[in-house]
Design an enzyme around this catalytic site. Structure first.
Site, short mmCIF file in Angstrom:
data_model
loop_
_atom_site.label_atom_id
_atom_site.label_comp_id
_atom_site.label_asym_id
_atom_site.label_seq_id
_atom_site.Cartn_x
_atom_site.Cartn_y
_atom_site.Cartn_z
N GLU A 37 50.92 -78.17 -10.78
CA GLU A 37 50.93 -78.57 -12.22
C GLU A 37 51.16 -79.89 -12.47
O GLU A 37 51.93 -80.26 -13.27
CB GLU A 37 51.58 -77.43 -12.98
CG GLU A 37 50.85 -77.24 -14.19
CD GLU A 37 51.77 -76.45 -15.29
OE1 GLU A 37 52.95 -76.68 -15.65
OE2 GLU A 37 51.53 -75.31 -15.49
N ARG A 52 64.05 -76.32 -26.22
CA ARG A 52 65.23 -77.12 -26.54
C ARG A 52 65.08 -78.21 -27.83
O ARG A 52 65.72 -78.20 -28.62
CB ARG A 52 65.47 -78.11 -25.34
CG ARG A 52 66.77 -77.52 -24.61
CD ARG A 52 66.98 -78.70 -23.52
NE ARG A 52 68.38 -78.12 -22.85
CZ ARG A 52 68.47 -77.13 -22.03
NH1 ARG A 52 67.24 -76.56 -21.43
NH2 ARG A 52 69.62 -76.97 -21.61
N HIS A 97 61.55 -70.87 -27.63
CA HIS A 97 62.66 -71.18 -26.83
C HIS A 97 62.82 -72.49 -26.61
O HIS A 97 63.72 -73.06 -26.22
CB HIS A 97 62.43 -70.55 -25.31
CG HIS A 97 61.56 -71.19 -24.53
ND1 HIS A 97 61.96 -72.23 -23.58
CD2 HIS A 97 60.28 -70.95 -24.32
CE1 HIS A 97 60.73 -72.71 -23.07
NE2 HIS A 97 59.83 -71.93 -23.40
C1 UD1 Z 1 64.15 -73.74 -19.20
C2 UD1 Z 1 63.37 -75.05 -18.79
C3 UD1 Z 1 62.22 -75.12 -19.80
C4 UD1 Z 1 61.26 -73.92 -19.61
C5 UD1 Z 1 62.05 -72.88 -19.70
C6 UD1 Z 1 61.20 -71.50 -19.45
C7 UD1 Z 1 64.60 -77.21 -18.45
C8 UD1 Z 1 65.39 -78.21 -18.93
N1 UD1 Z 1 64.19 -76.23 -19.29
O1 UD1 Z 1 64.44 -73.86 -20.56
O2 UD1 Z 1 61.26 -76.17 -19.24
O3 UD1 Z 1 60.08 -74.01 -20.72
O4 UD1 Z 1 63.17 -72.68 -19.17
O5 UD1 Z 1 61.97 -70.44 -20.18
O6 UD1 Z 1 64.41 -77.14 -17.22
N2 UD1 Z 1 69.55 -67.64 -19.62
C9 UD1 Z 1 70.19 -66.23 -19.36
N3 UD1 Z 1 69.42 -65.76 -18.32
C10 UD1 Z 1 68.27 -66.09 -17.70
C11 UD1 Z 1 67.52 -67.35 -18.09
C12 UD1 Z 1 68.37 -68.10 -19.30
O7 UD1 Z 1 71.07 -65.70 -19.60
O8 UD1 Z 1 67.57 -65.28 -16.79
C13 UD1 Z 1 70.25 -68.28 -20.79
C14 UD1 Z 1 71.76 -69.00 -20.17
O9 UD1 Z 1 72.66 -68.97 -21.05
C15 UD1 Z 1 71.16 -70.36 -19.99
C16 UD1 Z 1 70.15 -70.53 -21.43
O10 UD1 Z 1 69.54 -69.38 -21.27
O11 UD1 Z 1 72.10 -71.51 -19.92
C17 UD1 Z 1 69.42 -71.61 -21.03
O12 UD1 Z 1 68.44 -71.60 -19.96
P1 UD1 Z 1 67.84 -73.10 -19.20
O13 UD1 Z 1 67.36 -73.07 -18.16
O14 UD1 Z 1 69.13 -74.23 -19.42
O15 UD1 Z 1 67.02 -73.66 -20.50
P2 UD1 Z 1 65.68 -72.68 -21.10
O16 UD1 Z 1 65.65 -73.03 -22.57
O17 UD1 Z 1 65.48 -71.39 -20.64
N1 UDP Z 2 56.72 -64.28 -20.30
C1 UDP Z 2 57.25 -63.27 -19.71
N2 UDP Z 2 58.04 -62.28 -20.63
C2 UDP Z 2 58.35 -62.72 -21.81
C3 UDP Z 2 57.95 -64.05 -22.46
C4 UDP Z 2 57.08 -64.76 -21.51
O1 UDP Z 2 56.88 -62.98 -18.71
O2 UDP Z 2 59.09 -61.97 -22.48
C5 UDP Z 2 55.91 -65.13 -19.61
C6 UDP Z 2 54.57 -65.79 -19.88
O3 UDP Z 2 53.33 -64.76 -19.87
C7 UDP Z 2 54.34 -67.09 -19.37
C8 UDP Z 2 55.70 -67.48 -18.97
O4 UDP Z 2 56.68 -66.18 -19.18
O5 UDP Z 2 53.70 -67.00 -18.00
C9 UDP Z 2 56.17 -68.58 -19.94
O6 UDP Z 2 57.63 -68.74 -19.85
P1 UDP Z 2 58.31 -69.30 -21.14
O7 UDP Z 2 57.47 -69.39 -22.37
O8 UDP Z 2 59.63 -69.16 -20.96
O9 UDP Z 2 58.28 -70.96 -20.48
P2 UDP Z 2 57.25 -72.36 -20.59
O10 UDP Z 2 55.88 -71.92 -20.21
O11 UDP Z 2 57.24 -72.78 -21.91
O12 UDP Z 2 57.64 -73.45 -19.62
#
Ligand code: UD1
Ligand code: UDP
Length: 384
Positions: free
Chosen positions: A127, A220, A218
């Site tokens: 990607e 940031r 979600h």
């Molecule tokens: C991350 C990625 C973002 C991606 C997103 C997909 C970075 C900086 N960000 O953002 O690019 O789009 O994942 O969803 O790499 N948490 C849980 N359990 C989980 C996952 C997350 O509790 O399984 C909570 C935790 O408190 C964690 C917070 O979510 O600290 C944020 O997770 P983090 O990976 O830092 O950022 P995302 O917003 O998830």
């Molecule tokens: N997705 C999932 N469960 C959910 C929300 C999203 O499986 O409750 C899947 C969605 O189909 C997509 C991926 O997670 O394939 C996208 O993840 P997210 O939106 O967290 O991250 P991003 O694509 O913005 O990095």
């Protein structure tokens, strides 16, 4: 210079990923690597996500050889970076891969590529080449992806446009392979017309007679005011349109939850539910009428299922579906989000214009192309 194939037999390819979207999009690549003779597939998860990662590993039956287990509640970018970089040093020393594959734009992605560079291991970037042109949007993903591009030896670009972005940055054409996006490979495996949800609420919703909107948010850079604007606009849409139901599988990030429950917690017909596993989520996209999202991956999945998407961001690094008319950039201002959503709900002509199945992101064969290119790379190391 030609290299002896036997030197690389087997070719050890280590896939490093850590979040839900990386896992979904790397799962088909891992499966393809596993079934390819002459390749040893090694998986290392950083577990930047935990629960949201594990559900994808279970769905695709992937058992990582290495798990850095780095996730902490409310983690900062600096913390993720340090923990991943430290953890990967030993893993790379022990596994001695010939190539490391990273995916997309997360902090795991960039740090995975950096750790590979420090270990002088070749990097394949899955990607590659998506660009918004704004280093702060998506943040920090735009920069993560660009920096990973600087460290990569092979660039797997989903579209010709992504290839063009890389060429503009001086990346050599022969190191870029246009593959399609592996998310389409994953999607095609899980979407079924007669799918029954485990969560009964989702079976009971009247998808035919109601306007069902699937919402996710979600990012940031949207935390704070933009997210408040988004949820306030949605609240207004629901209050004015009685036939609207919102399904909001909410991200586990506590900062997202706080804002969401404050604004939408008590609003009728807004169903805030836990994150769905990938299979039910993909099938929910297929069932509902409209998608409102700031997600990257969902912008790629929904068009191929013919669902109009309003993107809750100021800009996108995925313009192809917008060019095709299925996606509109709604921005992060309350009024515009309200206006576009209200219009899509009430203007059938506008809805039908957007509800066309288009597939600019792939044909379901991206993983196969990626693995073929890796084999080719090690057969004749033409890119050195
Ligand atoms: C991350 C990625 C973002 C991606 C997103 C997909 C970075 C900086 N960000 O953002 O690019 O789009 O994942 O969803 O790499 N948490 C849980 N359990 C989980 C996952 C997350 O509790 O399984 C909570 C935790 O408190 C964690 C917070 O979510 O600290 C944020 O997770 P983090 O990976 O830092 O950022 P995302 O917003 O998830
Ligand atoms: N997705 C999932 N469960 C959910 C929300 C999203 O499986 O409750 C899947 C969605 O189909 C997509 C991926 O997670 O394939 C996208 O993840 P997210 O939106 O967290 O991250 P991003 O694509 O913005 O990095």
């Amino acid at each position: 210079m030609k290299k002896n194939k036997e030197l690389f037999n087997p070719i050890r390819v280590m896939s490093i990923f850590g979040t839900r979207p990386e896992a979904i999009k790397m799962a088909p690549v891992v499966k393809e690597l596993e079934k390819t003779e002459g390749i040893e597939s090694i998986v290392c998860v950083t577990a930047q996500h935990r629960e949201m990662l594990d559900q994808v590993l279970d769905l695709f039956h992937i058992k990582p050889q290495y798990d850095l287990d780095i996730m902490r509640a409310g983690q900062t970018l600096n913390e993720i970076t340090c923990r991943v970089l430290t953890g990967l040093k030993e893993v790379i020393q022990e596994a001695k891969p010939h190539m490391i594959l990273v995916h997309g734009d997360t902090t795991t992605t960039f740090v995975g590529a950096l750790a590979a560079f420090y270990g002088q291991i070749k990097v394949g970037h899955v990607e590659a080449g998506l660009r918004s042109g704004n280093m702060y949007s998506p943040y920090p993903e735009e920069m993560n992806r660009s920096l990973t591009g600087r460290l990569a030896h092979l660039h797997f670009a989903p579209t010709k446009g992504n290839e063009g972005n890389l060429l503009k940055e001086g990346i050599s054409k022969e190191s870029i392979i246009v593959t399609g996006n592996t998310v389409i490979d994953a999607l095609l495996q899980v979407v079924k017309p007669d799918y029954k949800f485990e969560l009964d609420l989702l079976n009971k919703i009247d998808y035919k007679n109601k306007k069902v909107i699937l919402l996710t948010s979600h990012r940031r850079e949207n935390l704070g005011e933009p997210m408040k604007n988004i949820f306030s606009a949605i609240k207004e849409v629901v209050m004015i349109n009685e036939d609207v139901e919102i399904i909001f599988p909410i991200h586990l990030n506590p900062k997202v939850r706080e804002i969401a429950f404050e604004i939408l917690g008590d609003v009728p017909r807004v169903h805030i539910i836990e994150p769905l596993d990938y299979e039910p989520f993909a099938n929910l996209i297929n069932r509902c009428n409209i998608i409102l999202t700031d997600s990257g991956g969902i912008q790629e999945e929904a068009p191929s299922l013919g669902k109009p998407v309003l993107v809750l961001r100021a800009e996108t690094e995925r313009p192809e579906a917008a060019w095709a008319g299925t996606v509109k950039i709604a921005g992060i201002e309350r009024e515009n989000i309200f206006k576009l959503t209200h219009e899509l709900i009430n203007n059938e002509e506008e809805y039908n214009k957007m509800a066309n199945a288009v597939n600019p992101y792939g044909d379901g064969k991206a993983s196969h192309r990626i693995v073929k290119a890796i084999e080719e790379y090690f057969r004749i190391d033409k890119y050195e």
